[in-house]
Design a protein around this motif. Structure first.
Motif, mmCIF file in Angstrom:
data_model
loop_
_atom_site.group_PDB
_atom_site.id
_atom_site.type_symbol
_atom_site.label_atom_id
_atom_site.label_comp_id
_atom_site.label_asym_id
_atom_site.label_seq_id
_atom_site.Cartn_x
_atom_site.Cartn_y
_atom_site.Cartn_z
ATOM 1 N N SER A 183 43.098 40.038 29.506
ATOM 2 C CA SER A 183 42.080 40.984 29.959
ATOM 3 C C SER A 183 40.797 40.258 30.371
ATOM 4 C CB SER A 183 41.781 42.020 28.877
ATOM 5 O OG SER A 183 41.268 41.407 27.718
ATOM 6 N N MET A 184 40.459 39.166 29.671
ATOM 7 C CA MET A 184 39.268 38.395 30.030
ATOM 8 C C MET A 184 39.489 37.696 31.372
ATOM 9 S SD MET A 184 36.153 37.477 29.344
ATOM 10 C CE MET A 184 35.821 37.707 27.608
ATOM 11 N N VAL A 185 40.675 37.154 31.591
ATOM 12 C CA VAL A 185 40.976 36.501 32.870
ATOM 13 C C VAL A 185 40.831 37.509 34.013
ATOM 14 C CG1 VAL A 185 42.783 35.381 34.247
ATOM 15 C CG2 VAL A 185 42.454 34.741 31.841
ATOM 16 N N ALA A 186 41.329 38.720 33.818
ATOM 17 C CA ALA A 186 41.206 39.765 34.842
ATOM 18 C C ALA A 186 39.732 40.093 35.107
ATOM 19 C CB ALA A 186 41.962 41.020 34.420
ATOM 20 N N ASN A 187 38.928 40.152 34.058
ATOM 21 C CA ASN A 187 37.500 40.437 34.223
ATOM 22 C C ASN A 187 36.782 39.296 34.944
ATOM 23 O OD1 ASN A 187 37.775 42.915 33.003
ATOM 24 N ND2 ASN A 187 37.149 42.182 30.989
ATOM 25 N N ILE A 188 37.143 38.057 34.615
ATOM 26 C CA ILE A 188 36.537 36.896 35.280
ATOM 27 C C ILE A 188 36.868 36.930 36.771
ATOM 28 C CG2 ILE A 188 36.584 34.371 35.465
ATOM 29 C CD1 ILE A 188 37.108 34.363 32.395
ATOM 30 N N ARG A 189 38.117 37.221 37.087
ATOM 31 C CA ARG A 189 38.519 37.318 38.500
ATOM 32 C C ARG A 189 37.733 38.396 39.220
ATOM 33 N NH1 ARG A 189 44.945 37.030 37.314
ATOM 34 N NH2 ARG A 189 45.088 34.770 37.117
ATOM 35 N N ALA A 190 37.549 39.538 38.568
ATOM 36 C CA ALA A 190 36.791 40.638 39.174
ATOM 37 C C ALA A 190 35.347 40.210 39.423
ATOM 38 C CB ALA A 190 36.846 41.869 38.283
#
Length: 94
Positions: A62-69
């Protein structure tokens, strides 16, 4: 061409293990890959400097997805750190 995320902490196997190797040929130019890796390095450095992350550290999906966003929204790395860790206990951004 295969690229592996390199966060500038090559000596730390735990950090490298938390980032999958991605097949990016034909998707992004070499310059774009370098730009993303540089931004990610800056994000991790800011997270460490601001006290949100201690090494070794493995990122949750979930953190990786947020960083990408955050990267796609053109945030600078420090803004993204505050944004991501504000969301961490709430939910995934996208």
């Amino acid at each position: 061409m295969t690229y592996s995320y390199n966060l500038g902490f090559a000596a730390d196997d735990a950090i490298q293990a938390s980032h999958p190797t991605c097949e990016l040929e034909g998707v992004l130019s070499d310059d774009e890959v370098v730009q993303i890796l540089r931004w990610t390095d800056e994000w991790l450095k800011a997270a460490i400097d601001l006290g949100f992350v201690e090494l070794p550290h493995a990122l949750e999906e979930s953190m990786v997805a947020n960083i990408r966003a955050c990267y796609r929204m053109k945030m600078n790395p420090e803004e993204a750190v505050f944004f991501c860790f504000r969301l961490r206990d709430e939910s995934q951004l996208f």
